[in-house]
Design a protein around this motif. Structure first.
Motif, mmCIF file in Angstrom:
data_model
loop_
_atom_site.group_PDB
_atom_site.id
_atom_site.type_symbol
_atom_site.label_atom_id
_atom_site.label_comp_id
_atom_site.label_asym_id
_atom_site.label_seq_id
_atom_site.Cartn_x
_atom_site.Cartn_y
_atom_site.Cartn_z
ATOM 1 N N TYR A 175 0.814 -1.208 0.000
ATOM 2 C CA TYR A 175 0.000 0.000 0.000
ATOM 3 C C TYR A 175 0.853 1.265 0.000
ATOM 4 N N GLY A 176 2.147 1.109 0.099
ATOM 5 C CA GLY A 176 3.035 2.263 0.059
ATOM 6 C C GLY A 176 3.891 2.427 1.290
ATOM 7 N N GLY A 177 3.673 1.590 2.306
ATOM 8 C CA GLY A 177 4.518 1.595 3.489
ATOM 9 C C GLY A 177 4.252 2.692 4.491
ATOM 10 N N LYS A 178 3.213 3.489 4.283
ATOM 11 C CA LYS A 178 2.968 4.626 5.175
ATOM 12 C C LYS A 178 1.943 4.339 6.263
ATOM 13 N N ALA A 179 1.185 3.273 6.111
ATOM 14 C CA ALA A 179 0.173 2.950 7.114
ATOM 15 C C ALA A 179 0.838 2.469 8.400
ATOM 16 N N LYS A 180 0.109 2.571 9.500
ATOM 17 C CA LYS A 180 0.619 2.165 10.809
ATOM 18 C C LYS A 180 0.030 0.825 11.215
ATOM 19 N N ILE A 181 0.858 0.015 11.856
ATOM 20 C CA ILE A 181 0.410 -1.264 12.398
ATOM 21 C C ILE A 181 0.516 -1.203 13.913
ATOM 22 N N PHE A 182 -0.548 -1.605 14.586
ATOM 23 C CA PHE A 182 -0.558 -1.686 16.037
ATOM 24 C C PHE A 182 -0.652 -3.154 16.436
ATOM 25 N N CYS A 183 0.296 -3.599 17.244
ATOM 26 C CA CYS A 183 0.331 -4.990 17.711
ATOM 27 C C CYS A 183 -0.145 -5.010 19.157
ATOM 28 N N GLN A 184 -1.342 -5.556 19.388
ATOM 29 C CA GLN A 184 -1.945 -5.530 20.720
ATOM 30 C C GLN A 184 -1.833 -6.880 21.416
ATOM 31 N N ASN A 185 -1.275 -6.857 22.627
ATOM 32 C CA ASN A 185 -1.276 -8.043 23.473
ATOM 33 C C ASN A 185 -2.189 -7.785 24.667
ATOM 34 N N VAL A 186 -3.185 -8.648 24.832
ATOM 35 C CA VAL A 186 -4.098 -8.546 25.966
ATOM 36 C C VAL A 186 -3.647 -9.554 27.020
ATOM 37 N N PHE A 187 -3.274 -9.046 28.182
ATOM 38 C CA PHE A 187 -2.805 -9.941 29.242
ATOM 39 C C PHE A 187 -3.770 -9.888 30.436
ATOM 40 N N SER A 188 -3.817 -10.954 31.194
ATOM 41 C CA SER A 188 -4.703 -11.009 32.352
ATOM 42 C C SER A 188 -3.891 -11.275 33.614
ATOM 43 N N ILE A 189 -4.493 -10.994 34.739
ATOM 44 C CA ILE A 189 -3.842 -11.205 36.035
ATOM 45 C C ILE A 189 -4.359 -12.527 36.607
ATOM 46 N N PRO A 190 -3.477 -13.501 36.851
ATOM 47 C CA PRO A 190 -3.937 -14.791 37.376
ATOM 48 C C PRO A 190 -4.620 -14.626 38.727
ATOM 49 N N SER A 191 -5.661 -15.424 38.945
ATOM 50 C CA SER A 191 -6.470 -15.266 40.162
ATOM 51 C C SER A 191 -5.673 -15.521 41.442
ATOM 52 N N GLY A 192 -4.601 -16.295 41.351
ATOM 53 C CA GLY A 192 -3.811 -16.605 42.546
ATOM 54 C C GLY A 192 -2.657 -15.669 42.785
ATOM 55 N N TYR A 193 -2.707 -14.477 42.190
ATOM 56 C CA TYR A 193 -1.572 -13.544 42.296
ATOM 57 C C TYR A 193 -1.261 -13.209 43.759
ATOM 58 N N HIS A 194 -2.303 -13.192 44.641
ATOM 59 C CA HIS A 194 -2.102 -12.749 46.022
ATOM 60 C C HIS A 194 -1.218 -13.707 46.827
#
Length: 307
Positions: A175-194
């Motif tokens: 497409y011309g190399g000018k567009a932006k790519i966003f790489c999203q990582n969705v992370f969660s907090i394990p229930s036993g973190y405490h």
């Protein structure tokens, strides 16, 4: 990833067809696509033999009428590409089976289908094709506009996330190399973190730090071709990463979402991953490209067509 040389566009004689033709034109221009199959599938008509004997040209006339409507629509909304050969096909039978078979026979690189929002219709076909097609699938919601300024690539840093990122890079490069790519990582907090003695906020920071480390390892394996890629890290608060993805797509005004199908081999071909499944179900605003290494499902086509 591979180039989109052969493209199947699924039309259904509804208002959504105009949008799909515009997207097909856009994809073809960017990829220098060589062959485009505009396809309409008529459900099994079960016309009595007596009627066909009395009106022997009934089906033939119906097919020609539908081809004529497709040609008129394409002539109006498809930007002429001298290198692209256009075909118009009308088939009778079950929609998903006919499209799967056509994609296999023509060795298609991509299938474009519509996602109806206010128009009548369901999204069942999208899920079936995403699971079973031997190529990538572009799902286009009604009234979408074909443009590439910002692309969102959800990633868990797996091999199929790598496929999706490489596809995004190739699209932007063409497409011309000018567009932006966003790489999203969705992370969660394990229930036993405490049990670790850390507070919620402290453990969230630890999870985000590891996401950042994994992103750096992930992106080093990919030739970005100098294209800007912005990593995004999202904490999942309600155990629903799809909502987080769609919310982020809204926030950055994404022009499309690209995700990799989980099934990369014949043994896992019917599994595209729960995230992709739910994105197909819930997304009705953003064009969604489900990438699959070409031909990975081809070995089980005979089985699929019997389902």
């Amino acid at each position: 990833m591979y180039q989109i040389k052969k493209l199947i566009v699924c039309l259904d004689q509804s208002e959504l067809d105009e949008t799909l033709v515009r997207f097909a034109s856009f994809v073809a221009q960017v990829n220098q696509t060589k062959k485009i199959y505009f396809t309409n599938v008529i459900r099994n008509m079960n016309i009595p033999k007596e009627v066909l004997q009395e009106f022997p040209n009934l089906i033939e006339n119906m097919v020609e009428e539908r081809k004529g409507k497709m040609k008129a629509l394409v002539n109006k909304f498809f930007d002429k590409n001298k290198d692209a050969e256009l075909s118009f096909m009308v088939k009778e039978g079950q929609l998903s089976k006919k499209i799967l078979k056509l994609a296999h026979e023509k060795s298609a690189d991509m299938i474009i289908i519509g996602r109806k929002v206010n128009l009548s219709g369901t999204g069942v076909l999208s899920q079936r094709l995403a699971r079973r097609a031997s190529c990538s699938l572009l799902i286009v919601p009604e009234n979408s506009i074909p443009k590439i300024d910002k692309l969102l690539v959800p990633s868990d840093f797996s091999d199929y996330s790598k496929d999706a990122m490489e596809e995004a890079i190739m699209i932007v490069e063409k497409y011309g190399g000018k567009a932006k790519i966003f790489c999203q990582n969705v992370f969660s907090i394990p229930s036993g973190y405490h049990f670790t003695g850390k507070s919620y906020e402290e453990f969230a920071s630890i999870m985000e730090m590891h996401a950042e480390i994994n992103y750096k390892k992930f992106i080093r394996k990919i030739d970005t071709k100098g294209i800007a890629i912005t990593p995004l890290y999202t904490k999942d608060e309600d155990d629903d990463p799809v909502e987080d993805i769609l919310s982020k797509a809204e926030e950055i005004h994404a022009d499309g979402i690209i995700i990799g199908a989980k099934g990369r081999t014949a043994a896992t071909a019917l599994f595209i991953g729960s995230l992709a499944e739910r994105l197909i179900q819930m997304n009705d605003r953003f064009p969604l490209l489900v990438t699959r290494p070409k031909g990975k499902n081809a070995g089980i086509l005979d089985y699929i067509l019997e389902i």
